[in-house]
Design an enzyme around this catalytic site. Structure first.
Site, mmCIF file in Angstrom:
data_model
loop_
_atom_site.group_PDB
_atom_site.id
_atom_site.type_symbol
_atom_site.label_atom_id
_atom_site.label_comp_id
_atom_site.label_asym_id
_atom_site.label_seq_id
_atom_site.Cartn_x
_atom_site.Cartn_y
_atom_site.Cartn_z
ATOM 1 N N PRO A 2 0.901 -1.278 0.045
ATOM 2 C CA PRO A 2 -0.060 0.180 -0.019
ATOM 3 C C PRO A 2 0.880 0.945 0.017
ATOM 4 O O PRO A 2 1.799 1.166 0.805
ATOM 5 C CB PRO A 2 -0.929 0.005 1.288
ATOM 6 C CG PRO A 2 -0.481 -1.590 1.521
ATOM 7 C CD PRO A 2 0.646 -1.966 1.348
ATOM 8 N N PHE A 3 0.209 2.249 -0.807
ATOM 9 C CA PHE A 3 0.970 3.509 -0.745
ATOM 10 C C PHE A 3 -0.058 4.620 -0.586
ATOM 11 O O PHE A 3 -0.952 4.558 -1.590
ATOM 12 C CB PHE A 3 1.659 3.800 -2.076
ATOM 13 C CG PHE A 3 2.537 5.148 -2.198
ATOM 14 C CD1 PHE A 3 3.755 5.370 -1.429
ATOM 15 C CD2 PHE A 3 1.829 6.199 -2.853
ATOM 16 C CE1 PHE A 3 4.464 6.503 -1.677
ATOM 17 C CE2 PHE A 3 2.472 7.648 -2.762
ATOM 18 C CZ PHE A 3 3.700 7.616 -2.542
#
Length: 74
Positions: A2-3
């Site tokens: 995830p970013f």
């Protein structure tokens, strides 16, 4: 992995508040994707220069946001 990219107007949030954002957003992503993603969850808080952010055709400044925050606390 995830970013999460958070953009805020410069000078509105303290370093402690930005750290809180990072911690809480990481928790949200871990809650969705599982504990195994904690070590690979990236959160970036980017500050946008005052006046370089527009809403509805109007530039928003640090002072505008601070006034809004003050009105919410009263």
């Amino acid at each position: 992995m995830p970013f999460v990219n958070v953009k805020v107007i410069e000078g509105v949030f303290t370093p402690q508040q930005k750290q809180e954002m990072i911690a809480k957003l990481t928790e949200v992503m871990v809650g969705i994707e599982g504990e195994a993603t904690r070590s690979v969850t990236h959160v970036v808080v980017e500050e946008v220069r005052s006046g370089d952010w527009g809403i509805g055709g109007r530039c928003l400044t640090t002072e505008d946001v601070q006034k809004l925050q003050a009105s919410e606390s009263t």
